[in-house]
Scaffold this motif. Structure first.
Motif, PDB file in Angstrom:
ATOM      1  N   UNK A  52       0.816  -1.216   0.000  1.00  0.00           N
ATOM      2  CA  UNK A  52       0.000   0.000   0.000  1.00  0.00           C
ATOM      3  C   UNK A  52       0.849   1.264   0.000  1.00  0.00           C
ATOM      4  N   UNK A  53       1.950   1.229   0.756  1.00  0.00           N
ATOM      5  CA  UNK A  53       2.778   2.431   0.858  1.00  0.00           C
ATOM      6  C   UNK A  53       3.954   2.414  -0.116  1.00  0.00           C
ATOM      7  N   UNK A  54       3.945   1.469  -1.055  1.00  0.00           N
ATOM      8  CA  UNK A  54       4.983   1.332  -2.082  1.00  0.00           C
ATOM      9  C   UNK A  54       6.382   1.189  -1.475  1.00  0.00           C
ATOM     10  N   UNK A  55       6.445   0.577  -0.301  1.00  0.00           N
ATOM     11  CA  UNK A  55       7.734   0.297   0.320  1.00  0.00           C
ATOM     12  C   UNK A  55       8.225  -1.073  -0.119  1.00  0.00           C
ATOM     13  N   UNK A  56       9.520  -1.254  -0.122  1.00  0.00           N
ATOM     14  CA  UNK A  56      10.084  -2.538  -0.518  1.00  0.00           C
ATOM     15  C   UNK A  56       9.818  -3.566   0.578  1.00  0.00           C
ATOM     16  N   UNK A  57       9.473  -4.800   0.172  1.00  0.00           N
ATOM     17  CA  UNK A  57       9.171  -5.858   1.126  1.00  0.00           C
ATOM     18  C   UNK A  57       9.753  -7.178   0.640  1.00  0.00           C
ATOM     19  N   UNK A  58      10.138  -7.997   1.594  1.00  0.00           N
ATOM     20  CA  UNK A  58      10.647  -9.321   1.287  1.00  0.00           C
ATOM     21  C   UNK A  58      10.122 -10.332   2.288  1.00  0.00           C
ATOM     22  N   UNK A  59      10.093 -11.597   1.884  1.00  0.00           N
ATOM     23  CA  UNK A  59       9.622 -12.680   2.754  1.00  0.00           C
ATOM     24  C   UNK A  59      10.765 -13.616   3.061  1.00  0.00           C
ATOM     25  N   UNK A  60      10.903 -13.972   4.336  1.00  0.00           N
ATOM     26  CA  UNK A  60      11.840 -15.008   4.759  1.00  0.00           C
ATOM     27  C   UNK A  60      11.258 -16.360   4.389  1.00  0.00           C
ATOM     28  N   UNK A  61      11.999 -17.160   3.627  1.00  0.00           N
ATOM     29  CA  UNK A  61      11.531 -18.499   3.271  1.00  0.00           C
ATOM     30  C   UNK A  61      12.632 -19.508   3.571  1.00  0.00           C
ATOM     31  N   UNK A  62      12.222 -20.736   3.843  1.00  0.00           N
ATOM     32  CA  UNK A  62      13.191 -21.770   4.182  1.00  0.00           C
ATOM     33  C   UNK A  62      14.053 -22.131   2.984  1.00  0.00           C
ATOM     34  N   UNK A  63      13.412 -22.227   1.827  1.00  0.00           N
ATOM     35  CA  UNK A  63      14.140 -22.603   0.623  1.00  0.00           C
ATOM     36  C   UNK A  63      13.346 -22.182  -0.604  1.00  0.00           C
ATOM     37  N   UNK A  64      14.040 -21.668  -1.617  1.00  0.00           N
ATOM     38  CA  UNK A  64      13.407 -21.373  -2.901  1.00  0.00           C
ATOM     39  C   UNK A  64      13.617 -22.593  -3.781  1.00  0.00           C
ATOM     40  N   UNK A  65      12.536 -23.081  -4.396  1.00  0.00           N
ATOM     41  CA  UNK A  65      12.631 -24.316  -5.160  1.00  0.00           C
ATOM     42  C   UNK A  65      12.834 -24.071  -6.655  1.00  0.00           C
ATOM     43  N   UNK A  66      11.800 -23.561  -7.323  1.00  0.00           N
ATOM     44  CA  UNK A  66      11.865 -23.449  -8.782  1.00  0.00           C
ATOM     45  C   UNK A  66      10.759 -22.544  -9.300  1.00  0.00           C
ATOM     46  N   UNK A  67      10.902 -22.151 -10.557  1.00  0.00           N
ATOM     47  CA  UNK A  67       9.841 -21.448 -11.268  1.00  0.00           C
ATOM     48  C   UNK A  67       9.164 -22.477 -12.168  1.00  0.00           C
ATOM     49  N   UNK A  68       7.840 -22.544 -12.084  1.00  0.00           N
ATOM     50  CA  UNK A  68       7.096 -23.516 -12.891  1.00  0.00           C
ATOM     51  C   UNK A  68       5.948 -22.834 -13.621  1.00  0.00           C
ATOM     52  N   UNK A  69       5.579 -23.430 -14.722  1.00  0.00           N
ATOM     53  CA  UNK A  69       4.433 -22.985 -15.511  1.00  0.00           C
ATOM     54  C   UNK A  69       3.168 -23.584 -14.903  1.00  0.00           C
ATOM     55  N   UNK A  70       2.136 -22.775 -14.745  1.00  0.00           N
ATOM     56  CA  UNK A  70       0.886 -23.243 -14.161  1.00  0.00           C
ATOM     57  C   UNK A  70      -0.251 -22.979 -15.139  1.00  0.00           C
ATOM     58  N   UNK A  71      -1.055 -24.003 -15.352  1.00  0.00           N
ATOM     59  CA  UNK A  71      -2.285 -23.845 -16.129  1.00  0.00           C
ATOM     60  C   UNK A  71      -3.371 -23.466 -15.125  1.00  0.00           C
ATOM     61  N   UNK A  72      -3.991 -22.306 -15.303  1.00  0.00           N
ATOM     62  CA  UNK A  72      -4.959 -21.818 -14.327  1.00  0.00           C
ATOM     63  C   UNK A  72      -6.131 -22.778 -14.134  1.00  0.00           C
TER      64      UNK A  72
END
Length: 141
Positions: free
Chosen positions: A85-105
């Motif tokens: 909402x305030x256009x501030x930069x944000x990040x999320x702590x995650x245990x592990x990033x896996x992959x980018x995948x294609x998704x059929x809606x």
């Protein structure tokens, strides 16, 4: 014409796999030193300087009520500042990033979760494996 598919970034929080639309992600970085912010909400772990920009670091385990504090977050998914909402930069702590995948809606089912505001749906993968699709824009609004 309506889009029928897109790409998501999969990541782990505890024992579960989650994903977000790749359109929201600007970069993925290693967890660095965080500065605590007094009187910040429980889900805000602190802030860090990321290329000269103060970035709020959120713990999605707190947001989604995931009770797995034993595992140390290894990465931060940094989002486009336009999602907050305030256009501030944000990040999320995650245990592990896996992959980018294609998704059929058409493969995305509605979430049975009560908090439907931040969960876009559930994607079934293989035998009994599910990926929970979350909307960071709704989390940060």
């Amino acid at each position: 014409m309506t889009e029928t598919n897109g790409q998501v970034l999969e990541f782990e929080l505890g024992e579960e796999t989650y994903c977000v639309s790749i359109d929201y992600v600007t970069e993925i970085v290693d967890v660095g030193e965080l500065t605590k912010v007094p009187n910040s909400p429980d889900h805000v772990e602190g802030v860090m300087d990321l290329r000269g920009r103060t970035t709020s670091i959120v713990n999605p385990k707190t947001v989604f009520d995931i009770d797995d504090r034993d595992r140390e977050a290894e990465r931060i998914i940094v989002y486009d500042p336009e999602i907050t909402d305030n256009a501030g930069a944000a990040g999320w702590l995650v245990d592990e990033v896996k992959q980018v995948v294609q998704v059929d809606y058409s493969d995305v089912d509605q979430s049975p979760a009560e908090d439907k505001e931040s969960i876009k749906g559930v994607i079934k993968q293989g035998e009994g494996d599910f990926v929970i699709w979350v909307d960071p824009q709704r989390v940060h609004s």
